[in-house]
Design a protein around this motif. Structure first.
Motif, mmCIF file in Angstrom:
data_model
loop_
_atom_site.group_PDB
_atom_site.id
_atom_site.type_symbol
_atom_site.label_atom_id
_atom_site.label_comp_id
_atom_site.label_asym_id
_atom_site.label_seq_id
_atom_site.Cartn_x
_atom_site.Cartn_y
_atom_site.Cartn_z
ATOM 1 N N LYS A 19 0.834 -1.202 0.000
ATOM 2 C CA LYS A 19 0.000 0.000 0.000
ATOM 3 C C LYS A 19 0.876 1.264 0.000
ATOM 4 N N THR A 225 3.786 -4.012 4.778
ATOM 5 C CA THR A 225 2.464 -3.648 5.264
ATOM 6 C C THR A 225 2.564 -2.996 6.640
ATOM 7 N N GLU A 228 -2.390 -2.620 10.861
ATOM 8 C CA GLU A 228 -3.673 -1.931 11.043
ATOM 9 C C GLU A 228 -4.682 -2.597 10.121
ATOM 10 N N LEU A 230 -6.523 -1.678 7.689
ATOM 11 C CA LEU A 230 -6.365 -1.421 6.255
ATOM 12 C C LEU A 230 -5.186 -2.198 5.667
ATOM 13 N N ARG A 233 -6.106 -5.901 5.406
ATOM 14 C CA ARG A 233 -7.042 -6.152 4.297
ATOM 15 C C ARG A 233 -6.324 -6.106 2.963
ATOM 16 N N LEU A 234 -5.519 -5.093 2.794
ATOM 17 C CA LEU A 234 -4.839 -4.949 1.512
ATOM 18 C C LEU A 234 -3.825 -6.067 1.287
#
Ligand SMILES: Nc1ncnc2c1ncn2[C@@H]1O[C@H](COP(=O)(O)OP(=O)(O)OP(=O)(O)O)[C@@H](O)[C@H]1O
Ligand SMILES: [Mg+2]
Length: 318
Positions: A19, A225, A228, A230, A233-234
């Motif tokens: 991300k 990563t 958290e 987000l 999930r990503l």
């Protein structure tokens, strides 16, 4: 725990994904520096639209392969999408024009239009990276990829374009099939190839690229990563999509982890992070995970990157 499998001499390409803002460029630089310190000649490439390597290494890098530090065999390169598209046009423009103008009344600007088709840039980026690896100028290339999503598109779209061109060409060839000779006899321009030969050439190239990044001994995929919701999930999404494309993630770096519970704020944050780290470990038991602590300072300059290499790989010379 430390990063695994990246030191093997068979590894020619390390792709770093994740991300936006999770520390991809920082980790890619740390991996590149580590490999350099093990005696390899390494190129770190960033395809980020902003010149991030220059910022981290605090020297201008840009579009030319540039030695980062006179003490190491470490080189950097920042490539923009314009540059990638320019390369693509030089390589494929004439052929594409030959193919399309054989059945449609188009001028050469059409090639510019094709260049905007989704997937072209990504495919050519991969082609570009593969050529760098295969040039043999470096033992290993570390690629700091553009933020998530984008990278996944890399794997999906190349075939689409080729299929599209192939279908269109077949369609027009059928249309003109009364001129049966068109199929084999018409040779094009300098290349003297038939339409289908040109297109199957592209297909072959596309397959070679896919084959190249799927070769687990040579190409490693590393995700970065954050602990958290987000980030979790990503990461799940990326691992799944990569697996669907027959690519496996060799390591995950969990970044920005709070090390000491020295105040109520850090205590709360650490507890929150531990929950998500636990989920990451449970969801991906087969992937090696490495924790990278949040440091008080941003990571800039070779010395700080070296400290990150040390944290990621354990011991390091230099
Ligand atoms: N473990 C860490 N401790 C402290 N600062 C960090 C750490 N990891 C990264 N940083 C800092 O966080 C910022 C973002 O890192 P970086 O540029 O590597 O992220 P990125 O994932 O490449 O971002 P982008 O998606 O925008 O390319 C930088 O200022 C970097 O120095
Ligand atoms: Mg970056």
């Amino acid at each position: 725990m430390s990063l695994e499998g990246l030191d093997d001499s068979s590894v020619r390409l390390v792709m770093v994904g994740g991300k936006g803002g999770v520390g991809k460029t920082t980790c890619a630089c740390a991996v590149a520096l580590h490999l350099t310190l093990t005696g390899r000649k390494v190129l770190i490439v960033s395809s980020d639209p902003t010149p991030s390597l220059s910022d981290i290494f605090t020297i201008p890098i840009g579009h030319k392969e540039t030695k980062i530090d006179s003490r190491f065999e470490l080189y950097g390169l920042e490539i923009s999408s314009e540059l990638v598209l320019k390369g693509w046009k030089e390589r494929f423009g004439p052929e594409i024009y030959e193919v399309v103008s054989s059945f449609a009344d188009v001028d050469y600007d059409f090639v510019d239009y094709i260049g905007t088709v989704p997937g072209i840039e990504e495919e050519y980026m991969l082609h570009f990276i593969r050529e760098l690896v295969e040039s043999g100028r470096y033992d290993t290339v570390v690629w700091d990829t553009a933020p998530a999503g984008h990278t996944l598109r890399l794997l999906k779209l190349p075939h689409l374009f080729i299929k599209h061109m192939e279908a269109a060409t077949k369609f027009y060839m059928n249309l003109y099939s009364y001129a049966e000779k068109l199929k084999e006899a018409v040779k094009f321009g300098k290349s003297k190839k038939t339409l289908l030969q040109i297109i199957s050439g592209w297909e072959e190239l596309s397959l070679q690229i896919v084959h190249f990044i799927r070769d687990e001994a040579r190409s490693k995929y590393l995700l970065v990563t954050i602990p958290e919701a987000l980030g979790v999930r990503l990461t799940d999404r990326m691992v799944t999509e990569l697996n669907e494309n027959e690519l496996s993630v060799s390591n995950i770096i969990i970044n920005y982890v709070v090390q000491h519970e020295d105040c109520a704020f850090h205590q709360t944050r650490k507890r929150m992070q531990e929950q998500y780290m636990d989920i990451l470990h449970r969801t991906h038991p087969d992937i090696n995970m490495v924790t990278l602590y949040l440091s008080a300072e941003e990571v800039r300059g070779v010395d700080r990157i070296h400290a990150v290499s040390h944290a990621l790989f354990g011991s390091d010379r230099g």
